[in-house]
Design a protein around this motif. Structure first.
Motif, PDB file in Angstrom:
ATOM      1  N   GLY A   1       2.838   7.660  -2.428  1.00  0.00           N
ATOM      2  CA  GLY A   1       1.558   6.999  -2.608  1.00  0.00           C
ATOM      3  C   GLY A   1       1.560   5.615  -2.000  1.00  0.00           C
ATOM      4  N   PRO A   2       0.496   4.867  -2.200  1.00  0.00           N
ATOM      5  CA  PRO A   2       0.372   3.546  -1.585  1.00  0.00           C
ATOM      6  C   PRO A   2       1.413   2.560  -2.117  1.00  0.00           C
ATOM      7  CG  PRO A   2      -1.752   4.357  -2.364  1.00  0.00           C
ATOM      8  CD  PRO A   2      -0.715   5.254  -2.938  1.00  0.00           C
ATOM      9  N   PHE A   3       1.905   1.696  -1.238  1.00  0.00           N
ATOM     10  CA  PHE A   3       2.765   0.593  -1.649  1.00  0.00           C
ATOM     11  C   PHE A   3       2.634  -0.532  -0.625  1.00  0.00           C
ATOM     12  CE2 PHE A   3       5.607   3.253   0.960  1.00  0.00           C
ATOM     13  CZ  PHE A   3       6.095   2.329   1.867  1.00  0.00           C
ATOM     14  N   GLU A   4       3.004  -1.721  -1.042  1.00  0.00           N
ATOM     15  CA  GLU A   4       3.061  -2.873  -0.139  1.00  0.00           C
ATOM     16  C   GLU A   4       4.344  -3.625  -0.425  1.00  0.00           C
ATOM     17  OE1 GLU A   4      -0.426  -5.436   1.025  1.00  0.00           O
ATOM     18  OE2 GLU A   4       0.729  -6.939  -0.119  1.00  0.00           O
ATOM     19  N   LEU A   5       5.206  -3.717   0.579  1.00  0.00           N
ATOM     20  CA  LEU A   5       6.498  -4.374   0.440  1.00  0.00           C
ATOM     21  C   LEU A   5       6.745  -5.253   1.654  1.00  0.00           C
ATOM     22  CD1 LEU A   5       8.490  -1.255  -0.845  1.00  0.00           C
ATOM     23  CD2 LEU A   5       7.904  -3.271  -2.206  1.00  0.00           C
TER      24      LEU A   5
ATOM     25  N   THR B   1      12.779  -8.042   8.118  1.00  0.00           N
ATOM     26  CA  THR B   1      12.433  -9.044   9.127  1.00  0.00           C
ATOM     27  C   THR B   1      11.371 -10.008   8.614  1.00  0.00           C
ATOM     28  OG1 THR B   1      10.628  -7.787  10.173  1.00  0.00           O
ATOM     29  CG2 THR B   1      12.885  -7.321  10.902  1.00  0.00           C
ATOM     30  N   GLY B   2      10.881  -9.771   7.386  1.00  0.00           N
ATOM     31  CA  GLY B   2       9.857 -10.627   6.815  1.00  0.00           C
ATOM     32  C   GLY B   2       8.446 -10.121   7.004  1.00  0.00           C
ATOM     33  N   ARG B   3       8.300  -8.940   7.582  1.00  0.00           N
ATOM     34  CA  ARG B   3       6.974  -8.386   7.844  1.00  0.00           C
ATOM     35  C   ARG B   3       6.471  -7.602   6.640  1.00  0.00           C
ATOM     36  NH1 ARG B   3       4.936  -3.512  10.673  1.00  0.00           N
ATOM     37  NH2 ARG B   3       7.063  -2.725  10.477  1.00  0.00           N
ATOM     38  N   THR B   4       5.224  -7.808   6.270  1.00  0.00           N
ATOM     39  CA  THR B   4       4.611  -7.028   5.192  1.00  0.00           C
ATOM     40  C   THR B   4       4.277  -5.635   5.723  1.00  0.00           C
ATOM     41  OG1 THR B   4       3.672  -8.980   4.127  1.00  0.00           O
ATOM     42  CG2 THR B   4       2.667  -6.862   3.603  1.00  0.00           C
ATOM     43  N   VAL B   5       4.688  -4.613   4.981  1.00  0.00           N
ATOM     44  CA  VAL B   5       4.465  -3.233   5.412  1.00  0.00           C
ATOM     45  C   VAL B   5       3.852  -2.437   4.261  1.00  0.00           C
ATOM     46  CG1 VAL B   5       6.373  -3.294   7.060  1.00  0.00           C
ATOM     47  CG2 VAL B   5       6.779  -2.492   4.735  1.00  0.00           C
ATOM     48  N   THR B   6       3.207  -1.345   4.614  1.00  0.00           N
ATOM     49  CA  THR B   6       2.666  -0.400   3.641  1.00  0.00           C
ATOM     50  C   THR B   6       3.139   0.997   4.005  1.00  0.00           C
ATOM     51  OG1 THR B   6       0.638   0.164   4.855  1.00  0.00           O
ATOM     52  CG2 THR B   6       0.594  -1.850   3.479  1.00  0.00           C
ATOM     53  N   GLU B   7       2.747   1.962   3.196  1.00  0.00           N
ATOM     54  CA  GLU B   7       3.124   3.350   3.475  1.00  0.00           C
ATOM     55  C   GLU B   7       2.635   3.807   4.842  1.00  0.00           C
ATOM     56  OE1 GLU B   7      -0.935   3.406   1.949  1.00  0.00           O
ATOM     57  OE2 GLU B   7       0.903   2.387   1.300  1.00  0.00           O
ATOM     58  N   ALA B   8       1.550   3.213   5.335  1.00  0.00           N
ATOM     59  CA  ALA B   8       0.988   3.612   6.630  1.00  0.00           C
ATOM     60  C   ALA B   8       1.938   3.322   7.785  1.00  0.00           C
ATOM     61  CB  ALA B   8      -0.342   2.903   6.855  1.00  0.00           C
TER      62      ALA B   8
END
Length: 206
Positions: A50-54, A58-65
């Protein structure tokens, strides 16, 4: 060998996963992949992921997409883990290399359950050591718990008075396929060769 699961953890995982690892699960609308599965999941495979934001190493914000374009093997652990996490993560890295030799491209991902100690620098050092293509993910406690809940991952801090605390956690790896999302879990008793065989089966039949 440290105790990895408390009695509560064992009970919770058993209840959530319903005998995971010993039955064949036929997913809703994914019967073409059923021949590759070796697990049974309470509630079906659609209940995992499911959806997440971590934040990656490298310091980049990522999501499941950000992981939908390639097959991905995800493991939840922490860098201070003294025994189980390094073995499981190294096993996954070996499986990814075996698959690469066969022409398959799989991204190994390590999601930290230790928001206090697993800083960006700590994760970067850890994943570089484990595999050059491995992605490390961390975040706030709330972000990590949201991701863990999405994948039905158990983890709990062991009570201690110092900074050398340990964390009880489940030890499954999660395989995701483009267009399918989560398709199966990998148990820690499976060898790199067995993991590579299972993952290649999914990729060949997807």
């Amino acid at each position: 060998m440290i105790r990895l699961y408390s009695a509560l953890a064992v009970g919770l995982i058993a209840a959530l996963l319903g005998g995971l690892g010993y039955m064949v699960f036929v997913g809703q609308g994914q019967t073409v992949l059923a021949q590759c599965r070796g697990t049974s999941i309470s509630g079906g495979g659609g209940s995992i992921g499911g959806p997440f934001e971590l934040v990656d190493h490298t310091g980049r914000t990522v999501t499941e997409a950000d992981f939908e374009a390639k097959p991905t093997l995800v493991y939840f652990g922490y860098t201070f883990c003294p025994d189980v996490c390094p073995l499981d993560t190294a096993r996954n890295a070996q499986a990814v290399d075996l698959l690469a030799e066969q022409g398959y491209d799989v991204t190994p991902v390590f999601v930290s359950v230790d928001h206090q100690r697993d800083t960006q620098d700590a994760l970067a050092e850890y994943v570089r050591f484990m595999h050059p293509e491995m992605v490390g993910l961390t975040g706030t406690e709330a972000q990590i718990r949201a991701a863990a809940q999405a994948y039905r991952v158990y983890f709990a801090l062991q009570e201690t008075d110092d900074d050398f605390y340990l964390i009880d956690h489940s030890t499954f790896s999660y395989f995701l396929l483009p267009g399918h999302g989560f398709v199966d879990v990998i148990r820690r008793d499976q060898s790199p060769e067995q993991v590579a065989d299972v993952l290649s089966c999914f990729m060949d039949n997807a």
